[in-house]
Write a protein that holds these residues in place. Structure first.
Motif, short mmCIF file in Angstrom:
data_model
loop_
_atom_site.label_atom_id
_atom_site.label_comp_id
_atom_site.label_asym_id
_atom_site.label_seq_id
_atom_site.Cartn_x
_atom_site.Cartn_y
_atom_site.Cartn_z
N ARG A 146 0.81 -1.21 0.00
CA ARG A 146 0.00 0.00 0.00
C ARG A 146 0.85 1.27 0.00
O ARG A 146 0.63 2.18 -0.81
CB ARG A 146 -0.94 0.00 1.20
CG ARG A 146 -1.84 1.22 1.23
CD ARG A 146 -2.46 1.45 2.60
NE ARG A 146 -3.18 0.29 3.07
CZ ARG A 146 -3.05 -0.22 4.28
NH1 ARG A 146 -2.18 0.31 5.13
NH2 ARG A 146 -3.75 -1.25 4.66
N GLY A 181 -15.86 -3.46 -3.25
CA GLY A 181 -14.76 -4.37 -3.03
C GLY A 181 -15.03 -5.73 -3.64
O GLY A 181 -15.95 -5.91 -4.45
N LYS A 182 -14.25 -6.71 -3.22
CA LYS A 182 -14.32 -8.04 -3.82
C LYS A 182 -15.26 -8.98 -3.08
O LYS A 182 -15.23 -10.19 -3.28
CB LYS A 182 -12.92 -8.65 -3.89
CG LYS A 182 -11.98 -7.85 -4.80
CD LYS A 182 -10.57 -8.40 -4.76
CE LYS A 182 -9.65 -7.59 -5.67
NZ LYS A 182 -8.23 -8.03 -5.56
N THR A 187 -7.14 -1.37 -6.33
CA THR A 187 -6.81 -2.55 -5.53
C THR A 187 -8.02 -3.37 -5.13
O THR A 187 -7.98 -4.60 -5.17
CB THR A 187 -6.05 -2.12 -4.27
OG1 THR A 187 -6.89 -1.24 -3.49
CG2 THR A 187 -4.76 -1.40 -4.62
N ARG A 188 -9.07 -2.71 -4.68
CA ARG A 188 -10.31 -3.35 -4.22
C ARG A 188 -10.02 -4.50 -3.24
O ARG A 188 -10.71 -5.53 -3.24
CB ARG A 188 -11.13 -3.85 -5.41
CG ARG A 188 -11.56 -2.70 -6.32
CD ARG A 188 -12.41 -3.16 -7.48
NE ARG A 188 -12.62 -2.08 -8.44
CZ ARG A 188 -13.71 -1.32 -8.49
NH1 ARG A 188 -14.70 -1.52 -7.65
NH2 ARG A 188 -13.81 -0.36 -9.40
N ASP A 189 -9.04 -4.28 -2.38
CA ASP A 189 -8.65 -5.32 -1.43
C ASP A 189 -9.46 -5.18 -0.14
O ASP A 189 -8.92 -5.02 0.96
CB ASP A 189 -7.15 -5.21 -1.14
CG ASP A 189 -6.64 -6.40 -0.33
OD1 ASP A 189 -7.30 -7.46 -0.35
OD2 ASP A 189 -5.58 -6.25 0.33
N PHE A 190 -10.78 -5.21 -0.29
CA PHE A 190 -11.66 -5.10 0.87
C PHE A 190 -13.00 -5.73 0.52
O PHE A 190 -13.35 -5.89 -0.66
CB PHE A 190 -11.84 -3.65 1.31
CG PHE A 190 -12.42 -2.74 0.24
CD1 PHE A 190 -13.78 -2.48 0.18
CD2 PHE A 190 -11.59 -2.15 -0.71
CE1 PHE A 190 -14.31 -1.65 -0.80
CE2 PHE A 190 -12.11 -1.32 -1.69
CZ PHE A 190 -13.47 -1.06 -1.74
N GLU A 224 -10.00 -0.52 4.37
CA GLU A 224 -9.52 -1.91 4.42
C GLU A 224 -9.65 -2.50 5.83
O GLU A 224 -9.98 -3.68 5.97
CB GLU A 224 -8.06 -1.97 3.94
CG GLU A 224 -7.93 -1.68 2.45
CD GLU A 224 -6.49 -1.61 1.97
OE1 GLU A 224 -6.29 -1.53 0.74
OE2 GLU A 224 -5.56 -1.63 2.82
N ALA A 268 -10.17 -7.65 4.73
CA ALA A 268 -9.58 -8.06 3.46
C ALA A 268 -10.55 -8.91 2.67
O ALA A 268 -11.35 -9.68 3.22
CB ALA A 268 -8.28 -8.83 3.72
N ALA A 269 -10.49 -8.76 1.35
CA ALA A 269 -11.36 -9.56 0.46
C ALA A 269 -10.93 -11.02 0.52
O ALA A 269 -9.75 -11.34 0.66
CB ALA A 269 -11.25 -9.05 -0.96
#
Length: 388
Positions: free
Chosen positions: A3, A65-66, A121-124, A381, A386-387
């Motif tokens: 990040r 997000g994911k 990123t969409r890491d959530f 996040e 986290a996703a």
């Protein structure tokens, strides 16, 4: 890419956006260019939805997000101030009489940076709703966006805000649970006496004397009606009456502001001010017309949300710490309307040794943009997880 590395890589872009906004300040709801720049960038980042015209000229971006999870609102203000800029910056205001003297250019640029990061990123697991608000500087733009259905339309469950603060270490953070900033109310009192020649005061009713007595009496509200362990400010800021040195004027007008940190104290101050404004002139044979306008409410941080925000900020802070002992500030902020509707928190980020807010030589500190972006990204996040 980690990040911090990714955010550092966009620093120059974010600074360029900020300086462009600084050079083109716009007031209140007339932020058409700014809103257009924001909307175009959000579309370019690949936000799932970009909606304009919320609260007249507000912009909202949706980043999913994911996976399923909380819906978190992140808010920045976009408007400038009617101040002539006195800096010699190469990107100084190109609009005569207008400038970004409160750092809203920086707030907007940092949230744009966070939107770009989150969209990439969409890491959530959840949804980030980035809110770009007009008319914070006295126009209640937050309320206008709420009245347009901001929270329900986008399903926002929590909402967070941030403001730069001169005098704090650059990139450091400060927050407190409960009251963060004051409610800001205004009043006008018109005292009607009986005009006369100044050499014959007995033939008139002296509105100047009544006004003078009232100014002193209003100071007893804080001194004798408000609990000494509570906070309040009652300030008379203008006194207008008369045009000649030898005439007692028919009327005198007083205006001023009341600042409070507790809804009950707010009620008390309005009640006592109204009572005194009528009684003091009446005791001297005059009459008074009293108007009291409630402005922005208290900016009240949800205790759990404030602690969560502090934990997030601690991992970003340039000092490695977050000041949770900061005292409330008697200035006001219309993000308070959003906090009345949803849990959330408002945090300060240090701007360093700059001129004060609303000063003609103020400038937002570009070196803090990565800390601001990091805070927003980390908050989403951490809150959404986290996703999978």
């Amino acid at each position: 890419m980690p990040r911090a590395e990714r955010i550092a890589g966009m620093k120059d872009d974010v600074i360029a956006w900020r300086r462009d906004l600084h050079a083109h300040p716009e007031l209140l709801y007339e932020v058409t260019r700014t809103a257009g720049v924001v909307a175009d960038k959000l579309r370019g980042f690949g936000c799932d939805e970009v909606v304009t015209g919320i609260g007249r000229t507000g912009v909202v971006g949706i980043i999913r997000g994911k996976g399923a999870g909380p819906v978190i609102g992140l808010r920045a203000d976009m408007d400038a101030l009617p101040i002539e800029e006195e800096t010699n910056l190469p990107y100084r205001s190109t609009a005569p009489g207008l400038m970004h003297a409160c750092g809203h250019d920086g707030h907007t640029a940092m949230l744009l940076g966070a939107a770009r990061y989150l969209a990439e990123t969409r890491d959530f697991a959840g949804t980030a709703v980035v809110i770009f608000q007009p008319a914070e500087e006295g126009g209640a733009g937050a309320k206008a966006m709420l009245d347009d259905g901001l929270l329900d339309r986008f399903g926002i469950q929590e909402v967070y805000g941030m403001h730069n603060m001169p005098g704090m270490v650059p990139g450091s953070f400060a927050i407190r649970p409960g009251a963060m900033l004051a409610a800001a109310d205004r009043f006008r009192i018109v005292i009607e006496g009986k005009g006369s020649h100044a050499a014959h005061p007995h033939e008139g009713i002296d509105s100047v004397v009544a006004a003078s007595q009232l100014v002193l009496a209003l100071q007893t509200i804080v001194a004798r009606n408000v609990d000494p362990l509570k906070n309040a400010v009652v300030s008379v800021t203008t006194i207008n009456g008369g045009d000649a040195f030898n005439v007692l004027p028919q009327r005198v007008t007083l205006t001023g502001t009341v600042r409070t940190l507790d809804p009950a104290i707010r009620d008390l101050c309005e009640e006592r001010l109204t009572a005194l404004a009528r009684a003091i002139p009446a005791a001297l044979g005059a009459t008074a017309e009293v108007e009291f306008w409630r402005g922005y409410p208290v900016t009240m941080n949800n205790p759990d949300a404030a602690r969560f925000a502090a934990d997030v900020a601690q991992g970003i802070s340039s000092t490695g710490e977050v000041d949770m002992s900061i005292l409330p500030i008697m200035g006001a902020e219309d993000f308070s309307y959003m906090l009345e509707e949803r849990p959330g928190a408002f945090i300060f980020i240090g701007n360093g040794d700059s001129a004060g807010l609303h000063h003609p030589r103020y400038n937002f500190n570009d070196e803090i943009v990565t800390a601001g972006i990091g805070y927003w990204a980390s908050l989403v996040e951490a809150r959404c997880g986290a996703a999978a």
